[in-house]
Design a protein around this motif. Structure first.
Motif, short mmCIF file in Angstrom:
data_model
loop_
_atom_site.label_atom_id
_atom_site.label_comp_id
_atom_site.label_asym_id
_atom_site.label_seq_id
_atom_site.Cartn_x
_atom_site.Cartn_y
_atom_site.Cartn_z
N THR A 65 5.83 -7.24 -10.34
CA THR A 65 7.01 -7.21 -9.47
C THR A 65 8.04 -8.26 -9.90
N LYS A 66 7.62 -9.19 -10.77
CA LYS A 66 8.54 -10.26 -11.18
C LYS A 66 9.03 -10.10 -12.63
N VAL A 67 8.72 -8.96 -13.24
CA VAL A 67 9.20 -8.73 -14.61
C VAL A 67 10.55 -8.00 -14.53
N PHE A 68 11.61 -8.68 -14.98
CA PHE A 68 12.93 -8.06 -14.93
C PHE A 68 12.97 -6.82 -15.81
N GLY A 69 13.65 -5.79 -15.31
CA GLY A 69 13.72 -4.52 -16.05
C GLY A 69 12.83 -3.46 -15.41
N ILE A 70 11.79 -3.90 -14.69
CA ILE A 70 10.94 -2.94 -13.97
C ILE A 70 11.57 -2.70 -12.60
N VAL A 160 5.29 3.42 -3.36
CA VAL A 160 6.17 2.92 -4.42
C VAL A 160 6.49 1.47 -4.09
N ILE A 161 6.19 0.58 -5.02
CA ILE A 161 6.46 -0.84 -4.78
C ILE A 161 7.73 -1.21 -5.53
N THR A 162 8.72 -1.71 -4.79
CA THR A 162 9.99 -2.09 -5.41
C THR A 162 9.82 -3.39 -6.19
N CYS A 163 10.33 -3.45 -7.40
CA CYS A 163 10.19 -4.66 -8.23
C CYS A 163 11.54 -5.35 -8.40
N ALA A 164 11.60 -6.32 -9.31
CA ALA A 164 12.79 -7.17 -9.41
C ALA A 164 14.02 -6.44 -9.94
N GLY A 165 13.83 -5.35 -10.69
CA GLY A 165 14.98 -4.63 -11.23
C GLY A 165 15.67 -5.41 -12.35
N GLY A 166 16.93 -5.09 -12.59
CA GLY A 166 17.68 -5.79 -13.63
C GLY A 166 17.34 -5.31 -15.03
N MET A 167 17.61 -6.19 -16.00
CA MET A 167 17.39 -5.86 -17.42
C MET A 167 16.33 -6.79 -17.99
N PRO A 168 15.59 -6.34 -19.05
CA PRO A 168 14.53 -7.18 -19.59
C PRO A 168 15.06 -8.55 -20.06
N LEU A 169 14.31 -9.57 -19.68
CA LEU A 169 14.68 -10.94 -20.04
C LEU A 169 14.81 -11.06 -21.56
N GLY A 170 15.87 -11.69 -22.01
CA GLY A 170 16.02 -11.92 -23.45
C GLY A 170 16.87 -10.86 -24.14
N THR A 171 17.34 -9.86 -23.40
CA THR A 171 18.13 -8.81 -24.06
C THR A 171 19.63 -9.07 -23.96
N ALA A 172 20.03 -10.17 -23.31
CA ALA A 172 21.47 -10.42 -23.13
C ALA A 172 21.89 -11.77 -23.72
N GLY A 173 21.08 -12.31 -24.63
CA GLY A 173 21.43 -13.61 -25.19
C GLY A 173 20.89 -14.74 -24.33
#
Ligand code: ATP
Ligand code: MG
Length: 384
Positions: A65-70, A160-173
């Motif tokens: 749930t704490k992995v950005f992008g999921i 369905v468990i809602t997670c952090a969303g967003g984009m994978p860490l490290g893909t934006a510099g």
């Protein structure tokens, strides 16, 4: 067999770069689950995590749930696609009086029965086995998802468990977060990490006016942020001599403005030396004297790289709610002094005129002060 289905949303929009984002997500998932045994497979548009110890399921879900992008995950039963087996599996669903709906998704159109018909037939089976349950198509307590994939398997899940969303860490510099001990800056870092920016952090102290405990507090904050960010390189920098000089030579009402201009100069140097292309602060418009439009302009003027202020339009309460959610709030409210509160002027200027700022600043040897701060740098790699 139980598996965890991992869904990611926005990455789909990324056209030719999709592989880059998917690979980053995959490696971030593997890193966050480094203490567990599991297998991770890509199935169209999702990841399937399997072969894990059932006793570790909760702990694994908590990490994911704490992995950005999921965006969301579901624990699902995986079976070879066969309508009788699907029906048999759905016989086991127990609803305890909750309302439900069935949503079949036929990614594999080879399957002969249409989605609408599956919804209806499986719905009847569930109703037969749960006489006190009700169908609710719009706002059900439980959505029974029947996901029939191209790979010959069907995945059945009831939550369905809602997670952090967003984009994978490290893909934006990479960005450099100005991390105080307060409530706001950890939240600011969270928001930009959530957009894929890797985070390093810089903390200014005025040792011995600020204490070892104040530093420990910042380390604890960074550790907590590592729940989401894996590890954070921290730069500790002394500004004691800067404050002493301002105190000695300048109009003290300009203490905060002049100090913050120094902080920005130092931060930009550290950022560029470490491959970071932006600074991040927890500023929110009008919150304190240093966060009026005029004050922000005065501090902005000394740097060339962008300063991201994700909280600029947030109310304090909104920020506090997020701080609670990400677990930093209780650490932030520990009562240790910040370098900004040492030498605090009685009447800090709220609308500093740039000519006056420059006049006061001309009494200081900026280059020497800057260098002395850079020489004080102490680096720490924080992990949770
Ligand atoms: P915070 O809750 O994040 O401390 P604040 O409301 O106390 O913010 P300020 O003290 O004006 O506001 O700080 C504004 C921003 O400047 C902070 O969000 C942070 O990004 C940065 N900052 C302030 N003090 C420090 C410090 N000692 N070290 C690093 N950054 C700092
Ligand atoms: Mg503060």
């Amino acid at each position: 067999m139980n598996v965890i289905l991992i869904r990611y949303g926005e990455i789909f929009l990324k056209g030719n770069n999709r592989c880059f984002f998917e690979n980053a997500l995959r490696s971030n998932i593997i890193h966050s689950l480094k203490d567990f045994k599991f297998e991770l497979k890509k199935i169209s548009g999702r990841y399937e995590l399997s072969e894990y110890e059932e006793t570790q399921e909760r702990a694994i879900i908590d990490k994911l749930t704490k992995v950005f992008g999921i965006h969301s995950i579901s624990v699902a039963t995986k079976l070879e696609t066969d309508y009788n087996s699907i029906k048999e599996e759905c016989c086991k669903i127990k609803l305890n009086g909750q309302s439900f709906r069935v949503t079949a998704n036929r990614a594999s159109k080879i399957f002969p029965v249409k989605s609408m018909q599956i919804n209806k037939e499986i719905g009847e089976i569930i109703l037969n086995n749960n006489p006190d349950a009700k169908v609710n198509l719009h706002t059900p307590d439980v959505e029974v998802l029947i996901d029939i994939r191209e790979n010959g398997f069907t995945y059945i899940s009831t939550s369905v468990i809602t997670c952090a969303g967003g984009m994978p860490l490290g893909t934006a510099g990479k960005g450099l977060l100005l991390l105080s001990g307060g409530i706001d800056s950890p939240v600011a870092g969270y928001y930009l990490a959530r957009r894929g920016l890797s985070i390093e952090a810089i903390h200014f102290h005025s040792y011995p006016y600020t204490s070892e405990l104040a530093k420990q507090k910042v380390i604890s904050l960074a550790q907590k942020m590592c729940d989401y960010m894996g590890s954070i390189k921290m730069h500790f920098i002394s500004v004691t001599h800067v404050q002493e000089e301002i105190n000695k030579k300048c109009d003290r009402d300009f203490m905060i403005t002049l100090l913050r201009r120094m902080m920005m100069r130092i931060s930009q140097k550290i950022a560029l030396n470490n491959g970071a292309g932006a600074l991040i602060t927890g500023e929110s418009l009008g919150q304190v004297a240093s966060q009026t439009l005029q004050s922000i302009n005065a501090t902005n003027a000394v740097v060339d790289i962008p300063i991201f202020r994700p909280l600029i339009g947030f109310d304090k309460q909104d920020i506090m709610d997020v701080a609670h959610k990400i677990g930093t709030y209780d650490i932030s409210i520990q009562p240790y002094e910040d370098c900004c509160t040492v030498f605090l002027p009685k009447n800090p200027v709220t609308k500093p005129k740039i000519e006056k700022v420059l006049a006061e600043e001309s009494k200081l040897d900026i280059e020497a002060l800057l260098q002395k701060s850079l020489d004080s740098e102490e680096i720490m790699i924080i992990q949770n």
